[in-house]
Design a protein around this motif. Structure first.
Motif, PDB file in Angstrom:
ATOM      1  N   ALA A  93      -9.252   4.220   2.288  1.00 36.53           N
ATOM      2  CA  ALA A  93      -9.253   2.826   1.802  1.00 36.53           C
ATOM      3  C   ALA A  93      -9.650   2.771   0.328  1.00 36.53           C
ATOM      4  N   GLY A  94     -10.654   3.565  -0.043  1.00 43.10           N
ATOM      5  CA  GLY A  94     -11.099   3.589  -1.448  1.00 43.10           C
ATOM      6  C   GLY A  94      -9.995   4.078  -2.371  1.00 43.10           C
ATOM      7  N   GLY A  95      -9.348   5.154  -1.966  1.00 41.25           N
ATOM      8  CA  GLY A  95      -8.274   5.717  -2.798  1.00 41.25           C
ATOM      9  C   GLY A  95      -7.090   4.779  -2.895  1.00 41.25           C
ATOM     10  N   ALA A  96      -6.695   4.220  -1.747  1.00 38.03           N
ATOM     11  CA  ALA A  96      -5.542   3.308  -1.734  1.00 38.03           C
ATOM     12  C   ALA A  96      -5.856   2.056  -2.556  1.00 38.03           C
ATOM     13  N   ALA A  97      -7.101   1.585  -2.484  1.00 37.10           N
ATOM     14  CA  ALA A  97      -7.489   0.392  -3.255  1.00 37.10           C
ATOM     15  C   ALA A  97      -7.387   0.672  -4.753  1.00 37.10           C
ATOM     16  N   ALA A  98      -7.850   1.851  -5.169  1.00 31.47           N
ATOM     17  CA  ALA A  98      -7.823   2.175  -6.605  1.00 31.47           C
ATOM     18  C   ALA A  98      -6.384   2.227  -7.113  1.00 31.47           C
ATOM     19  N   HIS A  99      -5.529   2.970  -6.413  1.00 32.31           N
ATOM     20  CA  HIS A  99      -4.122   3.058  -6.838  1.00 32.31           C
ATOM     21  C   HIS A  99      -3.457   1.684  -6.826  1.00 32.31           C
ATOM     22  N   SER A 100      -3.730   0.927  -5.760  1.00 34.63           N
ATOM     23  CA  SER A 100      -2.985  -0.308  -5.560  1.00 34.63           C
ATOM     24  C   SER A 100      -3.459  -1.404  -6.494  1.00 34.63           C
ATOM     25  N   ASP A 101      -4.754  -1.418  -6.792  1.00 39.91           N
ATOM     26  CA  ASP A 101      -5.250  -2.414  -7.730  1.00 39.91           C
ATOM     27  C   ASP A 101      -4.666  -2.138  -9.124  1.00 39.91           C
ATOM     28  N   HIS A 102      -4.486  -0.869  -9.422  1.00 41.17           N
ATOM     29  CA  HIS A 102      -3.785  -0.472 -10.649  1.00 41.17           C
ATOM     30  C   HIS A 102      -2.358  -1.048 -10.615  1.00 41.17           C
ATOM     31  N   GLY A 103      -1.685  -0.903  -9.466  1.00 38.74           N
ATOM     32  CA  GLY A 103      -0.328  -1.440  -9.313  1.00 38.74           C
ATOM     33  C   GLY A 103      -0.305  -2.956  -9.487  1.00 38.74           C
ATOM     34  N   ARG A 104      -1.344  -3.627  -8.957  1.00 35.44           N
ATOM     35  CA  ARG A 104      -1.421  -5.089  -9.080  1.00 35.44           C
ATOM     36  C   ARG A 104      -1.522  -5.483 -10.569  1.00 35.44           C
ATOM     37  N   ASP A 105      -2.374  -4.768 -11.302  1.00 38.66           N
ATOM     38  CA  ASP A 105      -2.523  -5.090 -12.728  1.00 38.66           C
ATOM     39  C   ASP A 105      -1.214  -4.853 -13.482  1.00 38.66           C
ATOM     40  N   MET A 106      -0.464  -3.856 -13.053  1.00 42.91           N
ATOM     41  CA  MET A 106       0.839  -3.619 -13.692  1.00 42.91           C
ATOM     42  C   MET A 106       1.781  -4.796 -13.396  1.00 42.91           C
ATOM     43  N   ALA A 107       1.692  -5.352 -12.185  1.00 35.99           N
ATOM     44  CA  ALA A 107       2.543  -6.506 -11.843  1.00 35.99           C
ATOM     45  C   ALA A 107       2.162  -7.710 -12.711  1.00 35.99           C
TER      46      ALA A 107
END
Ligand code: BF8
Length: 660
Positions: free
Chosen positions: A82-96
């Motif tokens: 969950a921690g790893g997926a959150a870090a990658h995905s929050d990065h993806g959200r900021d890119m959006a």
């Protein structure tokens, strides 16, 4: 531990010696001084409620609530996912958010650099393109992406990019992710006291969340980065601490999100700022990267890399860094107090990350050029404060930038781009198989050593290697990301392929979120035909030999969920539970066609990987691996070089073969 065993990087060793002389401790020293907690390291500690923490050290013992060792180990592992997926995905959200700001004309300094890729994305997302401007398409694409994070029902859209058979399997087993945030939140819920208590069931949610990372958040981050900053293609640049310059203002960018780093790179090229740097006595402004920010800027703008995770403190200890600019992830807190011992300004920029001892200049994509200039000006103003600088004289050339689009292109050019040549090479046995060797450094093991050993062994055995993250930077330092490395290290079949296409035997595919590029590449190989129909059919392995972060665990898990046998070094965070070790091994192999094995020695990783690749070849009915059938060259100079080597003459990578 002797310094020799700390790193195989000569620049790192030189600075570590310097640090010792100066009485400065680094992560290498802290790792020597503090052994890992033996209970936590094996997943036997539960600290999820106030009745504990409970330490399960005896057979049959349970936590106060009755939780068994298997439940506790499984919960700990999925919380890491969950921690790893959150870090990658929050990065993806900021890119959006950045994409939307660009589409609305609210992000000066940014533009849509790869409109072709945007159209591919629009098609996959079901966004109409007919009669619309690029900005209108980008806006809707950005909005669809944002919706993916908070989606409650349905399927994460990019999961439909996986091979058909894989998608069916995920649906059938209840592993298809619904929304990215939903899966992460569900892990946090299920692992709360008194919730999910069946290890196998808990681990399934780990798989589903990891799929939402690899085929969701990470893939979105990669795609938007390519649209805004350009899809990478090969170029030549340099790596290691020697890229810092004695007589220029050195700015090191460190972290992960390319929005900030790209703006900072642009600012270093501003003529007014260059003049300003000269007015302070510097010859110019030099920029270098660390960690995944470095991978982003290496492969797009050719910005040199000062190194990987364990190089971050060492860069400051050179005394030559005016500013280290950080955003998110993998930034050691030690940089705060360390920078205070030198003149270096540590500059935090993310609203999510503040570090004691750092100057905070908050980044906002709506004012990127202005903020980037302020950052560079801060660095320039700091140049006169530099005292003695000792920059190790080590750099190596590398060729990064092998996006999956470029890999397809290089196999046939514009008119015949495909994966046919690679598949044919695998079928013939010229290429025995492939390996993705990715992930971090970890001071618990010798810096870069396992990355280098495993990759050179793979090359010797005709296994084509792709690398991302700190692993890619590691082997770049030792010359493996150059075409010449095929001559020096590759087995005969792989050498033939590299020579014919003109590629290094190790392909740099980007940062850690760009492991999603490897998923796309594997899908293309599977759909090209001849090596099965699903990723799990392909003779391929995933390896993270020096892992340390939760992101690495999430990546390893989505590789397995996608059908790739994945092997980790260092230690296993579930070692305490035989049952959980079995569930993520044989259990997941039965469920999704691939095992996750953690805590292996490098030699064992190579042995198991080659055995797996050969077993997959056999299952596909491909020719048995036989290197004696290959190795000829149609190039006279190459033949001469090979003949010299055959005679046992010392031939060097850089020496011209003598022609009679
Ligand atoms: O995301 S490889 S140390 S820098 S976690 Fe971190 Fe590991 Fe490096 Fe990039 Ni990935």
């Amino acid at each position: 531990m002797s310094e020799k065993k700390r790193s195989i990087d000569p620049a790192a060793l030189e600075i570590l010696k310097q640090a010792e002389e100066m009485g400065i401790a680094t992560a290498f020293d802290r790792a020597d001084e503090m052994r890992p907690c033996p209970i936590g390291a094996k997943g036997q500690c539960c600290k999820l409620c106030g009745m504990g923490p409970c330490r399960i050290t005896k057979e049959g013992q349970t936590g106060i609530c009755g939780a068994t060792l298997d439940t506790i180990a499984a919960r700990n592992l999925v919380r890491m996912i969950a921690g790893g997926a959150a870090a990658h995905s929050d990065h993806g959200r900021d890119m959006a958010f950045a994409l939307i700001a660009v589409a609305q004309g609210e992000a000066p300094g940014y533009e849509i650099k790869d409109a072709g890729k945007l159209l591919v994305m629009a098609k996959d997302l079901g966004v109409g393109t007919e009669g619309r401007t690029i900005e209108e398409i980008a806006l809707e694409v950005g909005q669809v992406y944002l919706g993916e994070f908070g989606k409650q029902r349905g399927e994460v859209i990019y999961a439909s990019r996986a091979p058909e058979a894989r998608q069916q399997l995920w649906r059938q087993e209840g592993l298809m992710p619904r929304g990215i945030d939903r899966e992460i939140v569900e892990i946090m819920h299920r692992t709360h006291i008194g919730d999910d208590q069946d290890a196998e069931h808990i681990l399934r949610q780990g798989l589903r969340t990891a799929i939402a990372d690899g085929w969701g958040g990470s893939m979105y981050a990669t795609d938007i980065s390519d649209v805004l900053f350009g899809t990478p293609s090969p170029l030549v640049t340099k790596v290691n601490l020697g890229v810092l310059k004695e007589d220029e203002v050195n700015v090191v960018i460190h972290g992960h999100e390319p929005t900030l780093s790209m703006a900072v790179v642009d600012a270093t090229r501003d003529p007014e700022l260059i003049e300003y740097a000269k007015s302070k006595g510097a010859r110019g402004i030099n920029i270098a990267g660390i960690c995944c920010t470095s991978n982003e800027t290496l492969m797009r703008q050719g910005v040199p890399s000062a190194g990987n995770f364990l190089n971050q403190e060492l860069a400051i200890i050179t005394g030559a860094v005016e500013a280290m600019v950080v955003d998110v992830q993998c930034i050691m807190q030690a940089l705060g107090p360390l920078s205070e011992k030198f003149h270096t300004k540590l500059i935090t920029t993310s609203p999510k990350v503040k570090i004691k001892g750092a100057v905070h200049i908050e980044f906002d994509e709506h004012r990127a050029p202005e903020i980037a200039k302020e950052i560079i000006k801060t660095a320039i103003d700091n140049y006169p404060n530099r005292k003695e600088a000792r920059i190790p004289d080590f750099t190596t050339d590398l060729v990064p930038g092998f996006s999956h689009e470029y890999i397809r292109y290089m196999q046939g050019g514009y008119y015949r781009a495909s994966f046919r040549p690679l598949n044919d090479a695998i079928i013939a046995g010229r290429v025995r198989g492939a390996a993705g060797v990715v992930g971090c450094n970890n001071p618990r093991v010798c810096h870069d050593a396992a990355h280098h050993y495993i990759v050179t062994e793979f090359l010797k055995n005709d296994v084509l290697v792709v690398q991302t993250g700190c692993g890619a930077i590691a082997n770049a330092k030792y010359g493996l990301l150059l075409g010449e490395a095929a001559m020096e290290y590759a087995g005969p079949g792989l050498r033939e392929v590299c020579e014919a296409i003109g590629i290094p035997p190790v392909l740099h595919m980007g940062s850690c979120v760009d492991n999603s590029r490897i998923l796309t590449l594997l899908t293309e190989v599977a759909t090209e035909g001849g090596v099965g129909t699903d990723i799990s059919d392909i003779p391929v392995v995933g390896v993270a030999p020096e892992w340390m972060s939760e992101k690495a665990i999430s990546i390893g898990t989505y590789c397995v969920a996608s059908g790739v046998y994945t092997l980790f070094g260092v230690g296993s965070p579930v070692e305490g539970s035989e049952e959980v070790t079995r569930l993520i091994g044989e259990g997941w192999e039965e469920l999704v066609g691939a095992k996750l094995e953690l805590g292996l020695e490098p030699e064992d990783i190579v042995k198991r990987s080659l055995a797996h690749i050969d077993a997959k070849r056999k299952a596909l009915g491909l020719a048995e691996y036989d290197p004696s059938r290959f190795g000829r060259s149609g190039d006279r100079r190459m033949e001469a070089w090979l003949a010299l080597r055959e005679k046992g003459e010392p031939v060097s990578l850089y020496r011209e073969p003598r022609l009679k």
